[in-house]
Design an enzyme around this catalytic site. Structure first.
Site, PDB file in Angstrom:
ATOM      1  N   SER A 146     -84.767 -82.208  41.775  1.00  0.00           N
ATOM      2  CA  SER A 146     -84.474 -81.367  42.936  1.00  0.00           C
ATOM      3  C   SER A 146     -83.263 -80.465  42.698  1.00  0.00           C
ATOM      4  O   SER A 146     -82.235 -80.897  42.186  1.00  0.00           O
ATOM      5  CB  SER A 146     -84.188 -82.243  44.162  1.00  0.00           C
TER       6      SER A 146
ATOM      7  N   SER B 241     -81.514 -79.561  44.981  1.00  0.00           N
ATOM      8  CA  SER B 241     -80.526 -79.927  46.015  1.00  0.00           C
ATOM      9  C   SER B 241     -79.722 -81.169  45.649  1.00  0.00           C
ATOM     10  O   SER B 241     -78.786 -81.544  46.345  1.00  0.00           O
ATOM     11  CB  SER B 241     -81.260 -80.192  47.342  1.00  0.00           C
TER      12      SER B 241
ATOM     13  N   ASP C  34     -93.120 -79.706  56.263  1.00  0.00           N
ATOM     14  CA  ASP C  34     -94.241 -80.330  56.977  1.00  0.00           C
ATOM     15  C   ASP C  34     -95.449 -80.548  56.073  1.00  0.00           C
ATOM     16  O   ASP C  34     -96.134 -81.562  56.164  1.00  0.00           O
ATOM     17  CB  ASP C  34     -94.642 -79.456  58.169  1.00  0.00           C
TER      18      ASP C  34
ATOM     19  N   VAL D 191     -95.727 -81.169  52.939  1.00  0.00           N
ATOM     20  CA  VAL D 191     -95.668 -82.203  51.896  1.00  0.00           C
ATOM     21  C   VAL D 191     -95.386 -83.578  52.504  1.00  0.00           C
ATOM     22  O   VAL D 191     -95.412 -84.589  51.789  1.00  0.00           O
ATOM     23  CB  VAL D 191     -94.606 -81.879  50.811  1.00  0.00           C
ATOM     24  N   GLN D 192     -95.141 -83.647  53.798  1.00  0.00           N
ATOM     25  CA  GLN D 192     -94.821 -84.934  54.408  1.00  0.00           C
ATOM     26  C   GLN D 192     -95.920 -85.984  54.227  1.00  0.00           C
ATOM     27  O   GLN D 192     -95.610 -87.143  53.916  1.00  0.00           O
ATOM     28  CB  GLN D 192     -94.502 -84.740  55.894  1.00  0.00           C
TER      29      GLN D 192
ATOM     30  N   HIS E 270     -89.801 -82.536  63.690  1.00  0.00           N
ATOM     31  CA  HIS E 270     -90.921 -81.763  64.237  1.00  0.00           C
ATOM     32  C   HIS E 270     -92.143 -82.676  64.212  1.00  0.00           C
ATOM     33  O   HIS E 270     -92.310 -83.486  63.305  1.00  0.00           O
ATOM     34  CB  HIS E 270     -91.150 -80.513  63.384  1.00  0.00           C
TER      35      HIS E 270
ATOM     36  N   GLU F 242     -80.239 -49.551  65.635  1.00  0.00           N
ATOM     37  CA  GLU F 242     -80.788 -49.619  66.998  1.00  0.00           C
ATOM     38  C   GLU F 242     -81.767 -50.755  67.177  1.00  0.00           C
ATOM     39  O   GLU F 242     -81.789 -51.430  68.190  1.00  0.00           O
ATOM     40  CB  GLU F 242     -81.483 -48.291  67.332  1.00  0.00           C
TER      41      GLU F 242
HETATM   42  N1  LIG Z   1     -85.727 -75.200  59.348  1.00  0.00           N
HETATM   43  C1  LIG Z   1     -85.335 -75.555  60.575  1.00  0.00           C
HETATM   44  O1  LIG Z   1     -84.300 -75.123  61.072  1.00  0.00           O
HETATM   45  C2  LIG Z   1     -86.120 -76.553  61.356  1.00  0.00           C
HETATM   46  C3  LIG Z   1     -86.996 -77.420  60.716  1.00  0.00           C
HETATM   47  N2  LIG Z   1     -87.566 -78.432  61.434  1.00  0.00           N
HETATM   48  C4  LIG Z   1     -88.392 -79.411  60.746  1.00  0.00           C
HETATM   49  O2  LIG Z   1     -87.575 -80.106  59.797  1.00  0.00           O
HETATM   50  C5  LIG Z   1     -88.383 -80.553  58.709  1.00  0.00           C
HETATM   51  C6  LIG Z   1     -87.776 -80.059  57.396  1.00  0.00           C
HETATM   52  O3  LIG Z   1     -87.872 -78.653  57.378  1.00  0.00           O
HETATM   53  P1  LIG Z   1     -86.744 -77.751  56.679  1.00  0.00           P
HETATM   54  O4  LIG Z   1     -85.409 -78.362  56.848  1.00  0.00           O
HETATM   55  O5  LIG Z   1     -86.969 -76.363  57.148  1.00  0.00           O
HETATM   56  O6  LIG Z   1     -87.167 -77.887  55.137  1.00  0.00           O
HETATM   57  P2  LIG Z   1     -86.611 -77.022  53.903  1.00  0.00           P
HETATM   58  O7  LIG Z   1     -87.770 -76.323  53.293  1.00  0.00           O
HETATM   59  O8  LIG Z   1     -85.409 -76.237  54.306  1.00  0.00           O
HETATM   60  O9  LIG Z   1     -86.091 -78.182  52.891  1.00  0.00           O
HETATM   61  C7  LIG Z   1     -87.005 -79.011  52.267  1.00  0.00           C
HETATM   62  C8  LIG Z   1     -86.259 -80.082  51.487  1.00  0.00           C
HETATM   63  O10 LIG Z   1     -87.215 -81.010  51.036  1.00  0.00           O
HETATM   64  C9  LIG Z   1     -87.166 -81.131  49.611  1.00  0.00           C
HETATM   65  N3  LIG Z   1     -88.536 -81.292  49.149  1.00  0.00           N
HETATM   66  C10 LIG Z   1     -89.501 -80.336  49.091  1.00  0.00           C
HETATM   67  N4  LIG Z   1     -90.644 -80.876  48.648  1.00  0.00           N
HETATM   68  C11 LIG Z   1     -90.396 -82.195  48.411  1.00  0.00           C
HETATM   69  C12 LIG Z   1     -91.169 -83.281  47.946  1.00  0.00           C
HETATM   70  N5  LIG Z   1     -92.462 -83.113  47.630  1.00  0.00           N
HETATM   71  N6  LIG Z   1     -90.583 -84.495  47.848  1.00  0.00           N
HETATM   72  C13 LIG Z   1     -89.282 -84.673  48.181  1.00  0.00           C
HETATM   73  N7  LIG Z   1     -88.479 -83.691  48.638  1.00  0.00           N
HETATM   74  C14 LIG Z   1     -89.044 -82.459  48.748  1.00  0.00           C
HETATM   75  C15 LIG Z   1     -86.507 -79.854  49.123  1.00  0.00           C
HETATM   76  O11 LIG Z   1     -85.768 -80.104  47.941  1.00  0.00           O
HETATM   77  P3  LIG Z   1     -86.331 -79.670  46.506  1.00  0.00           P
HETATM   78  O12 LIG Z   1     -87.399 -78.640  46.705  1.00  0.00           O
HETATM   79  O13 LIG Z   1     -85.133 -79.165  45.792  1.00  0.00           O
HETATM   80  O14 LIG Z   1     -86.843 -80.946  45.925  1.00  0.00           O
HETATM   81  C16 LIG Z   1     -85.540 -79.551  50.268  1.00  0.00           C
HETATM   82  O15 LIG Z   1     -84.360 -80.293  50.053  1.00  0.00           O
HETATM   83  C17 LIG Z   1     -89.788 -80.017  58.991  1.00  0.00           C
HETATM   84  O16 LIG Z   1     -90.540 -80.989  59.657  1.00  0.00           O
HETATM   85  C18 LIG Z   1     -89.513 -78.845  59.924  1.00  0.00           C
HETATM   86  O17 LIG Z   1     -90.621 -78.509  60.732  1.00  0.00           O
HETATM   87  C19 LIG Z   1     -87.331 -78.620  62.763  1.00  0.00           C
HETATM   88  C20 LIG Z   1     -86.487 -77.769  63.434  1.00  0.00           C
HETATM   89  C21 LIG Z   1     -85.904 -76.631  62.792  1.00  0.00           C
HETATM   90 MG   LIG Z   2     -90.570 -75.040  63.990  1.00  0.00          MG
END
Ligand SMILES: NC(=O)C1=CN([C@@H]2O[C@H](COP(=O)(O)OP(=O)(O)OC[C@H]3O[C@@H](n4cnc5c(N)ncnc54)[C@H](OP(=O)(O)O)[C@@H]3O)[C@@H](O)[C@H]2O)C=CC1
Ligand SMILES: [Mg+2]
Ligand SMILES: CC[C@](O)(C(C)=O)C(=O)O
Ligand SMILES: [Mg+2]
Length: 350
Positions: free
Chosen positions: A60, A62, A92, A94-95, A117, A236
């Protein structure tokens, strides 16, 4: 107990004093994902005294950031194995895969599945066992502001939903989680997974993300095609929108109407519905129908299974819209973004 969709939730607003932080401070919370929501929840929880472990893929991008923020990091499976609460903050789409391969094998009776969510529970993409709690604490804000507000000793409004209460403590623990990420500082309203999912999808498609950006681009293109400078059109139709919305945020539509000129108020009240007319309302109702009947969810799931061809093309076109280049140049010329916002917008781009 599993969520009763017909239940009408009262509009009780919960604040810090309604939450018992002890309920969650003694537990281990695995935050899977360190993106927009994940980085905010993990840091806010840790700053609130909760034992946090971030779950990320070993490659990752991150991982270092999370460790750099002073957090323990493990793989999703390792994090889920040691956690009492698993906060599912990966995308969502990949959950279900992360749930099947990393979470479900490591869930124990009495654990909690926590979401921000309701998509995968509401559309039955994840079906949890009956012996765990299933909750949602959904900040009504982008994640970067959830963190910024917390650091500024402010709160972010949020929603709380309990889909399944195997332990009898789901509501109390969800409220404690909401307090620990700073939502009860602002106020938390109870809802259902169905209501949060359907209103959130509708809101982001028809108003907050889709509707607004289409209105901005159409306004910009109308002015530019009529011969006005792109810079004037940007100021604007995009830049000033924040200032207008800030007034609405602080004091309703009236707060904005009271601040703009009579000329703007008359023009806005007479021409607004000419631009966003009854066809817009009919289109909004179609958008909502596709959310409610699952058509959007099926389309989004299929798009990801196909490798995101349309999504990739749409994102490319959006990034290459003229307004983006014009705006980037103008934002560099004007010192209206403070350093904190500039740092964050750099993070978001990373
Ligand atoms: N964005 C927002 O402000 C809001 C989001 N939500 C909800 O929050 C949840 C997360 O969304 P959001 O924060 O936008 O996600 P992001 O896309 O911002 O972040 C995703 C994170 O998940 C990691 N990731 C991606 N794929 C995998 C995987 N297969 N296995 C393990 N880790 C993985 C990524 O790290 P890396 O790719 O480096 O591995 C990254 O750290 C969702 O359910 C969304 O609907 C709800 C309210 C607002
Ligand atoms: Mg949303
Ligand atoms: C408005 C988009 C959102 O629903 C949010 C920030 O609340 C999201 O899914 O990112
Ligand atoms: Mg939302």
């Amino acid at each position: 107990m599993t969520e009763d969709d017909s239940q009408t939730f009262d509009s009780t607003v919960y604040y810090d004093e309604d939450a018992d932080s002890e309920v969650i401070v003694g537990k281990t919370v695995a935050v899977l994902g360190y993106g927009s929501q994940g980085h905010a929840h993990a840091q806010n929880l840790a700053d609130s005294g909760v034992d946090v472990v971030v779950g990320l893929r070993e490659d990752s991008s991150s991982w270092d950031a999370a460790e750099g923020d002073g957090l323990r990091v493990a793989t999703p499976a390792e994090a889920a194995a040691e956690a009492d609460v698993v906060s599912v903050l990966v995308p969502d789409t990949v959950q279900p895969d992360v749930y099947e391969n990393a979470i479900e094998p490591n869930l124990e009776a009495g654990d909690t599945l926590q979401f921000a969510h309701g998509f995968n529970i509401h559309y039955n993409q994840i079906q949890p066992p009956e012996d765990v709690d299933v909750t949602m604490v959904a900040p009504k804000s982008p994640g970067h502001l959830v963190r910024r507000n917390y650091e500024n000793d402010e709160g972010t409004p949020g929603l709380l939903a309990v889909y399944q209460d195997a332990t009898g403590d789901a509501h109390e623990e969800g409220l404690a989680y909401a307090a620990a990420i700073g939502c009860t500082r602002a106020g938390v309203v109870e809802t259902s997974f169905r209501e949060e999912t359907e209103t959130d999808l509708f809101g982001e498609q028809a108003v907050l993300c889709g509707g607004v950006t289409s209105l901005v681009k159409q306004g910009y293109e109308t002015l530019v095609d009529a011969g006005y400078s792109p810079e004037m059109a940007y100021f604007e139709c995009l830049n000033e929108l924040k200032l207008i919305v800030d007034l609405m945020y602080e004091d309703g539509l009236g707060g904005m109407w009271d601040s703009v000129s009579d000329t703007a108020e008359y023009g806005g009240l007479t021409q607004g519905d000419v631009v966003v007319d009854e066809h817009a309302r009919e289109n909004m109702e179609e958008v909502l129908e596709k959310v409610q009947n699952g058509q959007f969810a099926r389309e989004w799931i299929a798009e990801n299974q196909a490798g995101r061809p349309s999504y990739t093309q749409l994102r490319h076109a959006e990034k290459n819209h003229e307004i983006e280049a014009v705006g980037e140049e103008l934002r560099g010329l004007f010192a209206w973004q403070d350093e904190e916002e500039e740092e964050e917008s750099a993070e978001v781009k990373a």
